[in-house]
Motif scaffolding. Structure first.
Motif, PDB file in Angstrom:
ATOM      1  N   PHE A  72     -50.495 -45.513 -74.189  1.00  0.00           N
ATOM      2  CA  PHE A  72     -51.460 -46.497 -74.692  1.00  0.00           C
ATOM      3  C   PHE A  72     -50.909 -47.916 -74.551  1.00  0.00           C
ATOM      4  O   PHE A  72     -51.615 -48.846 -74.129  1.00  0.00           O
ATOM      5  N   LEU A  73     -49.644 -48.088 -74.917  1.00  0.00           N
ATOM      6  CA  LEU A  73     -49.020 -49.416 -74.846  1.00  0.00           C
ATOM      7  C   LEU A  73     -48.909 -49.899 -73.405  1.00  0.00           C
ATOM      8  O   LEU A  73     -49.111 -51.087 -73.120  1.00  0.00           O
ATOM      9  N   ILE A  74     -48.588 -48.980 -72.501  1.00  0.00           N
ATOM     10  CA  ILE A  74     -48.494 -49.339 -71.086  1.00  0.00           C
ATOM     11  C   ILE A  74     -49.853 -49.789 -70.559  1.00  0.00           C
ATOM     12  O   ILE A  74     -49.965 -50.777 -69.819  1.00  0.00           O
ATOM     13  N   VAL A  94     -43.905 -34.395 -82.139  1.00  0.00           N
ATOM     14  CA  VAL A  94     -43.214 -35.688 -82.093  1.00  0.00           C
ATOM     15  C   VAL A  94     -43.118 -36.202 -80.659  1.00  0.00           C
ATOM     16  O   VAL A  94     -43.426 -37.368 -80.375  1.00  0.00           O
ATOM     17  N   LEU A  95     -42.717 -35.329 -79.738  1.00  0.00           N
ATOM     18  CA  LEU A  95     -42.530 -35.743 -78.350  1.00  0.00           C
ATOM     19  C   LEU A  95     -43.846 -36.170 -77.696  1.00  0.00           C
ATOM     20  O   LEU A  95     -43.945 -37.256 -77.106  1.00  0.00           O
ATOM     21  N   LEU A  96     -44.865 -35.314 -77.805  1.00  0.00           N
ATOM     22  CA  LEU A  96     -46.135 -35.620 -77.150  1.00  0.00           C
ATOM     23  C   LEU A  96     -46.829 -36.817 -77.794  1.00  0.00           C
ATOM     24  O   LEU A  96     -47.446 -37.630 -77.098  1.00  0.00           O
ATOM     25  N   SER A  97     -46.731 -36.936 -79.094  1.00  0.00           N
ATOM     26  CA  SER A  97     -47.335 -38.086 -79.776  1.00  0.00           C
ATOM     27  C   SER A  97     -46.681 -39.382 -79.323  1.00  0.00           C
ATOM     28  O   SER A  97     -47.355 -40.391 -79.075  1.00  0.00           O
ATOM     29  N   THR A  98     -45.360 -39.348 -79.198  1.00  0.00           N
ATOM     30  CA  THR A  98     -44.632 -40.535 -78.737  1.00  0.00           C
ATOM     31  C   THR A  98     -45.040 -40.904 -77.319  1.00  0.00           C
ATOM     32  O   THR A  98     -45.261 -42.083 -77.001  1.00  0.00           O
ATOM     33  N   ILE A  99     -45.160 -39.894 -76.459  1.00  0.00           N
ATOM     34  CA  ILE A  99     -45.553 -40.140 -75.067  1.00  0.00           C
ATOM     35  C   ILE A  99     -46.957 -40.731 -74.995  1.00  0.00           C
ATOM     36  O   ILE A  99     -47.215 -41.683 -74.247  1.00  0.00           O
ATOM     37  N   ILE A 133     -53.443 -35.917 -80.519  1.00  0.00           N
ATOM     38  CA  ILE A 133     -52.406 -36.095 -81.539  1.00  0.00           C
ATOM     39  C   ILE A 133     -52.801 -35.383 -82.831  1.00  0.00           C
ATOM     40  O   ILE A 133     -51.973 -34.725 -83.482  1.00  0.00           O
ATOM     41  N   LEU A 134     -54.089 -35.478 -83.207  1.00  0.00           N
ATOM     42  CA  LEU A 134     -54.569 -34.827 -84.427  1.00  0.00           C
ATOM     43  C   LEU A 134     -54.438 -33.307 -84.328  1.00  0.00           C
ATOM     44  O   LEU A 134     -53.990 -32.645 -85.281  1.00  0.00           O
ATOM     45  N   LEU A 135     -54.808 -32.748 -83.176  1.00  0.00           N
ATOM     46  CA  LEU A 135     -54.696 -31.298 -82.985  1.00  0.00           C
ATOM     47  C   LEU A 135     -53.240 -30.846 -83.051  1.00  0.00           C
ATOM     48  O   LEU A 135     -52.924 -29.798 -83.639  1.00  0.00           O
ATOM     49  N   LEU A 136     -52.370 -31.633 -82.451  1.00  0.00           N
ATOM     50  CA  LEU A 136     -50.947 -31.298 -82.506  1.00  0.00           C
ATOM     51  C   LEU A 136     -50.435 -31.355 -83.944  1.00  0.00           C
ATOM     52  O   LEU A 136     -49.631 -30.521 -84.367  1.00  0.00           O
ATOM     53  N   PHE A 137     -50.926 -32.339 -84.689  1.00  0.00           N
ATOM     54  CA  PHE A 137     -50.504 -32.488 -86.086  1.00  0.00           C
ATOM     55  C   PHE A 137     -50.957 -31.290 -86.929  1.00  0.00           C
ATOM     56  O   PHE A 137     -50.200 -30.760 -87.750  1.00  0.00           O
ATOM     57  N   LEU A 138     -52.197 -30.852 -86.704  1.00  0.00           N
ATOM     58  CA  LEU A 138     -52.748 -29.748 -87.496  1.00  0.00           C
ATOM     59  C   LEU A 138     -52.097 -28.410 -87.158  1.00  0.00           C
ATOM     60  O   LEU A 138     -52.144 -27.470 -87.965  1.00  0.00           O
ATOM     61  N   ASN A 139     -51.516 -28.323 -85.959  1.00  0.00           N
ATOM     62  CA  ASN A 139     -50.915 -27.056 -85.532  1.00  0.00           C
ATOM     63  C   ASN A 139     -49.392 -27.035 -85.698  1.00  0.00           C
ATOM     64  O   ASN A 139     -48.708 -26.210 -85.096  1.00  0.00           O
ATOM     65  N   ARG A 140     -48.895 -27.955 -86.491  1.00  0.00           N
ATOM     66  CA  ARG A 140     -47.454 -27.925 -86.768  1.00  0.00           C
ATOM     67  C   ARG A 140     -47.119 -26.728 -87.655  1.00  0.00           C
ATOM     68  O   ARG A 140     -47.987 -26.160 -88.293  1.00  0.00           O
ATOM     69  N   GLY A 141     -45.860 -26.372 -87.716  1.00  0.00           N
ATOM     70  CA  GLY A 141     -45.466 -25.268 -88.588  1.00  0.00           C
ATOM     71  C   GLY A 141     -44.023 -24.883 -88.392  1.00  0.00           C
ATOM     72  O   GLY A 141     -43.197 -24.995 -89.298  1.00  0.00           O
ATOM     73  N   ASP A 142     -43.700 -24.463 -87.182  1.00  0.00           N
ATOM     74  CA  ASP A 142     -42.315 -24.083 -86.903  1.00  0.00           C
ATOM     75  C   ASP A 142     -41.597 -25.250 -86.227  1.00  0.00           C
ATOM     76  O   ASP A 142     -42.224 -26.216 -85.788  1.00  0.00           O
ATOM     77  N   PRO A 143     -40.281 -25.186 -86.132  1.00  0.00           N
ATOM     78  CA  PRO A 143     -39.501 -26.291 -85.543  1.00  0.00           C
ATOM     79  C   PRO A 143     -39.951 -26.674 -84.136  1.00  0.00           C
ATOM     80  O   PRO A 143     -39.964 -27.856 -83.786  1.00  0.00           O
ATOM     81  N   PHE A 144     -40.348 -25.671 -83.328  1.00  0.00           N
ATOM     82  CA  PHE A 144     -40.758 -25.971 -81.956  1.00  0.00           C
ATOM     83  C   PHE A 144     -42.029 -26.816 -81.923  1.00  0.00           C
ATOM     84  O   PHE A 144     -42.110 -27.818 -81.202  1.00  0.00           O
ATOM     85  N   THR A 145     -43.047 -26.412 -82.688  1.00  0.00           N
ATOM     86  CA  THR A 145     -44.304 -27.170 -82.690  1.00  0.00           C
ATOM     87  C   THR A 145     -44.119 -28.542 -83.327  1.00  0.00           C
ATOM     88  O   THR A 145     -44.784 -29.508 -82.939  1.00  0.00           O
ATOM     89  N   ASN A 146     -43.220 -28.635 -84.300  1.00  0.00           N
ATOM     90  CA  ASN A 146     -42.928 -29.945 -84.896  1.00  0.00           C
ATOM     91  C   ASN A 146     -42.311 -30.882 -83.860  1.00  0.00           C
ATOM     92  O   ASN A 146     -42.684 -32.059 -83.758  1.00  0.00           O
ATOM     93  N   LEU A 147     -41.361 -30.339 -83.094  1.00  0.00           N
ATOM     94  CA  LEU A 147     -40.720 -31.137 -82.046  1.00  0.00           C
ATOM     95  C   LEU A 147     -41.726 -31.511 -80.967  1.00  0.00           C
ATOM     96  O   LEU A 147     -41.742 -32.648 -80.478  1.00  0.00           O
TER      97      LEU A 147
END
Length: 241
Positions: free
Chosen positions: A152-154, A142-147, A125-139
């Motif tokens: 974890f909850l499951i 959000v999707l992968l972090s939610t999954i 999640i941290l790596l995904l957060f640090l590599n945000r920038g364009d709309p695609f990586t932002n989306l």
């Protein structure tokens, strides 16, 4: 690993219910006193194992009562003796199944494995957060972090026996209560998971916070049912000064 455990638990619960049904039916031909005793013991055992699902060992005493009451069997013919042999055989089969359920409900995922999974997921999640920038990586973030969080909850719910297998235990318990012609019993905490029929009476177990013991109330399911349960729950709570 968790899914395998849950699958094994569901299978064991099904096998346990099958043996309990056989024990009840076989006791019918071994004298009224013995049959009535078996009926009460099965009711007690089912209540205990539904209330204390992760403490299945609490049901041992009830099963010991079955053995302690074997002397009350009425064996008047060879047919009765054959039924008694079948009863003892099924009871012998039941024991290892019950022990397996006790093991499966008490075991948990090793903390090292669980927290390693959490750490790796958090790093992702941290790596995904640090590599945000364009709309695609932002989306994508959000999707992968939610999954990942959902996974974890499951894991937590499966490890705490909140998914699937507890539902199976509830269903199997209902089958036993119906078989022995006793009002269905539910701990108050699981009422949201069951479907109740209007006009039918239920036994509702509520823990008394004063002594930690459960009190069981016969309550008719009608429009006032929820308010009655809430009143009793509030009544048995420890009043904070």
């Amino acid at each position: 690993m968790i899914l395998m455990r849950v699958g094994a638990l569901k299978e064991s619960l099904t096998n346990e219910t099958g043996r309990l049904v056989s024990i009840y039916h076989l006791s019918e031909g071994l004298g009224k006193k013995f049959h009535d005793t078996v009926r009460e013991i099965l009711d007690e055992y089912t209540i205990i194992t539904l209330r204390y699902y992760t403490e299945y060992d609490r049901g041992r005493e009830s099963i010991n009562k079955l053995y302690n009451n074997l002397a009350t069997m009425e064996l008047k013919s060879d047919v009765d003796k054959t039924k008694a042999d079948s009863f003892l055989y099924v009871l012998g089969e039941f024991q290892p199944i019950r022990e397996r359920i006790e093991y499966l409900t008490s075991s948990r995922v090793e903390w090292s494995l669980k927290y390693t999974t959490y750490i790796l997921g958090g790093m992702l999640i941290l790596l995904l957060f640090l590599n945000r920038g364009d709309p695609f990586t932002n989306l994508l973030f959000v999707l992968l972090s939610t999954i990942i969080v959902f996974i974890f909850l499951i894991i937590e719910d499966y490890d705490d026996l909140k998914i699937g297998d507890y539902k199976a235990n509830i269903s199997n318990s209902e089958q036993i209560f119906d078989l022995i012609e006793k009002d269905r019993y539910y701990p108050e905490e699981i009422l949201s998971r069951v479907e109740l029929e209007r006009g039918k009476k239920y036994r509702i177990g509520i823990l008394d916070e004063k002594d930690g013991k459960e009190k069981i109330f016969d309550i008719l399911y009608n429009p006032e049912f929820k308010s009655k349960v809430k009143f009793l729950v509030d009544k048995l709570k420890i009043r904070k000064v």
